[in-house]
Enzyme design. Structure first.
Site, PDB file in Angstrom:
ATOM      1  N   ILE A  16       0.924  -1.369  -0.111  1.00  8.81           N
ATOM      2  CA  ILE A  16      -0.035   0.142  -0.015  1.00  8.81           C
ATOM      3  C   ILE A  16       0.977   1.263  -0.038  1.00  8.81           C
ATOM      4  O   ILE A  16       0.357   2.217  -0.659  1.00  8.81           O
ATOM      5  CB  ILE A  16      -0.944   0.081   1.334  1.00  8.81           C
ATOM      6  CG1 ILE A  16      -1.880  -0.929   0.954  1.00  8.81           C
ATOM      7  CG2 ILE A  16      -1.559   1.207   1.446  1.00  8.81           C
ATOM      8  CD1 ILE A  16      -3.028  -1.282   2.295  1.00  8.81           C
ATOM      9  N   ASP A  35      11.168   3.693   4.974  1.00  7.61           N
ATOM     10  CA  ASP A  35      10.707   2.175   5.294  1.00  7.61           C
ATOM     11  C   ASP A  35      12.076   1.690   6.203  1.00  7.61           C
ATOM     12  O   ASP A  35      13.118   2.006   6.044  1.00  7.61           O
ATOM     13  CB  ASP A  35      10.801   1.261   4.163  1.00  7.61           C
ATOM     14  CG  ASP A  35       9.708   0.008   4.222  1.00  7.61           C
ATOM     15  OD1 ASP A  35       8.654  -0.216   4.055  1.00  7.61           O
ATOM     16  OD2 ASP A  35      10.445  -0.811   4.881  1.00  7.61           O
ATOM     17  N   ASP A  57      12.999   3.359  11.204  1.00  8.63           N
ATOM     18  CA  ASP A  57      12.142   2.640  12.008  1.00  8.63           C
ATOM     19  C   ASP A  57      11.155   3.415  12.768  1.00  8.63           C
ATOM     20  O   ASP A  57      11.414   4.443  13.552  1.00  8.63           O
ATOM     21  CB  ASP A  57      13.006   1.843  13.077  1.00  8.63           C
ATOM     22  CG  ASP A  57      12.047   0.896  14.065  1.00  8.63           C
ATOM     23  OD1 ASP A  57      10.838   1.031  14.156  1.00  8.63           O
ATOM     24  OD2 ASP A  57      12.816   0.164  14.584  1.00  8.63           O
ATOM     25  N   ASN A  84       1.720   5.469   6.582  1.00  9.64           N
ATOM     26  CA  ASN A  84       1.449   3.947   6.328  1.00  9.64           C
ATOM     27  C   ASN A  84       2.071   3.064   6.986  1.00  9.64           C
ATOM     28  O   ASN A  84       1.495   1.863   6.997  1.00  9.64           O
ATOM     29  CB  ASN A  84       1.611   3.903   4.664  1.00  9.64           C
ATOM     30  CG  ASN A  84       1.400   2.367   4.393  1.00  9.64           C
ATOM     31  OD1 ASN A  84       0.404   1.918   4.229  1.00  9.64           O
ATOM     32  ND2 ASN A  84       2.469   1.813   4.103  1.00  9.64           N
ATOM     33  N   SER A 137      -7.625   0.760   9.378  1.00 15.45           N
ATOM     34  CA  SER A 137      -7.958  -0.187   9.134  1.00 15.45           C
ATOM     35  C   SER A 137      -9.513  -0.654   9.541  1.00 15.45           C
ATOM     36  O   SER A 137     -10.093   0.225  10.451  1.00 15.45           O
ATOM     37  CB  SER A 137      -7.137  -1.298   9.969  1.00 15.45           C
ATOM     38  OG  SER A 137      -7.914  -2.767   9.843  1.00 15.45           O
ATOM     39  N   TYR A 150      -2.843  -4.602  17.386  1.00 15.38           N
ATOM     40  CA  TYR A 150      -3.123  -4.048  15.849  1.00 15.38           C
ATOM     41  C   TYR A 150      -4.507  -3.610  16.091  1.00 15.38           C
ATOM     42  O   TYR A 150      -4.743  -2.259  15.752  1.00 15.38           O
ATOM     43  CB  TYR A 150      -3.059  -5.000  14.931  1.00 15.38           C
ATOM     44  CG  TYR A 150      -3.331  -4.665  13.431  1.00 15.38           C
ATOM     45  CD1 TYR A 150      -2.248  -3.960  12.604  1.00 15.38           C
ATOM     46  CD2 TYR A 150      -4.690  -4.590  12.921  1.00 15.38           C
ATOM     47  CE1 TYR A 150      -2.475  -3.481  11.683  1.00 15.38           C
ATOM     48  CE2 TYR A 150      -4.949  -4.362  11.729  1.00 15.38           C
ATOM     49  CZ  TYR A 150      -3.600  -3.505  10.967  1.00 15.38           C
ATOM     50  OH  TYR A 150      -4.052  -3.398   9.793  1.00 15.38           O
ATOM     51  N   LYS A 154      -5.123   0.619  15.461  1.00 14.81           N
ATOM     52  CA  LYS A 154      -5.991   1.002  14.441  1.00 14.81           C
ATOM     53  C   LYS A 154      -7.222   2.096  14.929  1.00 14.81           C
ATOM     54  O   LYS A 154      -7.411   2.888  14.402  1.00 14.81           O
ATOM     55  CB  LYS A 154      -6.404   0.139  13.391  1.00 14.81           C
ATOM     56  CG  LYS A 154      -5.029  -0.388  12.865  1.00 14.81           C
ATOM     57  CD  LYS A 154      -4.205   0.492  12.018  1.00 14.81           C
ATOM     58  CE  LYS A 154      -3.084  -0.028  11.349  1.00 14.81           C
ATOM     59  NZ  LYS A 154      -2.241   0.932  10.709  1.00 14.81           N
ATOM     60  N   THR A 185      -1.886  -7.859  -0.367  1.00 12.00           N
ATOM     61  CA  THR A 185      -0.569  -7.629   0.192  1.00 12.00           C
ATOM     62  C   THR A 185       0.138  -8.334   0.896  1.00 12.00           C
ATOM     63  O   THR A 185      -0.397  -9.681   1.229  1.00 12.00           O
ATOM     64  CB  THR A 185      -0.472  -6.185   1.045  1.00 12.00           C
ATOM     65  OG1 THR A 185      -1.227  -6.488   2.112  1.00 12.00           O
ATOM     66  CG2 THR A 185      -1.201  -4.982   0.273  1.00 12.00           C
TER      67      THR A 185
END
Length: 249
Positions: A16, A35, A57, A84, A137, A150, A154, A185
């Site tokens: 993404i 990244d 990081d 992202n 998400s 997670y 989100k 992905t």
């Protein structure tokens, strides 16, 4: 220094993030990829013709601060930021360890806050009517027990997006989020490889297929564009209709 508007995309080496950078570049932005994967982000930047490819990081405060200082010194102020970068790190709820929890929160939520704050300061200082897009998400609203940190992160991103949009509205800086559903992905690779898991995922996706990274990237580019000039504080769910269902699993 470049005259085109500059967009920074974290987690930009693949998936993404890369698709978002690609869409933004087509819309006239110079893009900077960041990244944690040093080789991956360099390769992605060369392929895309990025303004810069930086290793960072997003869970490490000092690295995030150093990245923004380098961008300011080498390239000038940002006009757009795409937060992202993120990790899922699944595990059993009863044995989920605090170290894993903190790592997910540090990258997915604290890193988003820090990058948003730092980008916004630059935009305010340079009187740039910028755009910030955070990657949330559908798990901001629907939960999966195997990814507790997670889901929590989100949900936090969704609320942080609203908070930042209110704080920055007076500066004409828009802050929105995108909430992907099942997207083809690396994060979905395990599901794709398991026919039963894939069947389950598609059974709760009315359009009957996974989304593509570019379908998310196009929404990100839209939110960074003038076409979205009266949209702020929103999370747009790109999920093939999943949230419209009355069940989640």
């Amino acid at each position: 220094m470049t005259q085109k508007p500059i967009a920074l995309i974290t987690g930009g080496a693949q998936g993404i993030g890369y698709a978002s950078a690609e869409a933004l570049k087509e819309d006239g932005f110079e893009v900077i990829l960041a990244d944690i994967q040093e080789d991956g982000v360099k390769a992605a930047g060369e392929k895309l013709g990025a303004l810069a490819s930086l290793t960072c990081d997003m869970g490490e405060v000092a690295q995030v601060e150093a990245m923004f200082a380098q961008i300011a010194s080498d390239h000038g102020p940002l006009s757009a930021l795409v937060n992202n970068a993120g990790v899922a790190m699944p595990g059993d709820f009863l044995s989920y360890d605090l170290e894993t929890w903190e790592r997910v929160i540090d990258i997915n939520l604290r890193g988003v806050f820090l990058a948003t704050q730092m980008a916004a300061r630059v935009m305010v200082d340079h009187k740039i009517e910028g755009a910030i897009v955070n990657m949330s998400s559908i798990n901001a609203q629907v939960a999966i027990p195997a990814i507790p940190a997670y889901c929590a992160s989100k949900g936090g991103v969704m609320q942080l997006t609203k908070v930042a949009s209110l704080a920055l509205a007076k500066h004409n800086i828009r802050v929105n989020a995108v909430g992907p559903g099942s997207i083809d992905t690396e994060m979905m690779a395990g599901v794709n490889a398991n026919p039963e898991a894939f069947k389950t995922a598609m059974s709760r996706t009315p359009l009957g297929r996974p989304g593509t990274a570019r379908e998310i990237g196009d929404v990100v580019a839209f939110l960074c564009s003038k076409k979205a000039s009266y949209i702020t504080g929103e999370t747009i769910y790109v999920d093939g209709g999943r949230l419209g269902l009355n069940y989640t699993c």
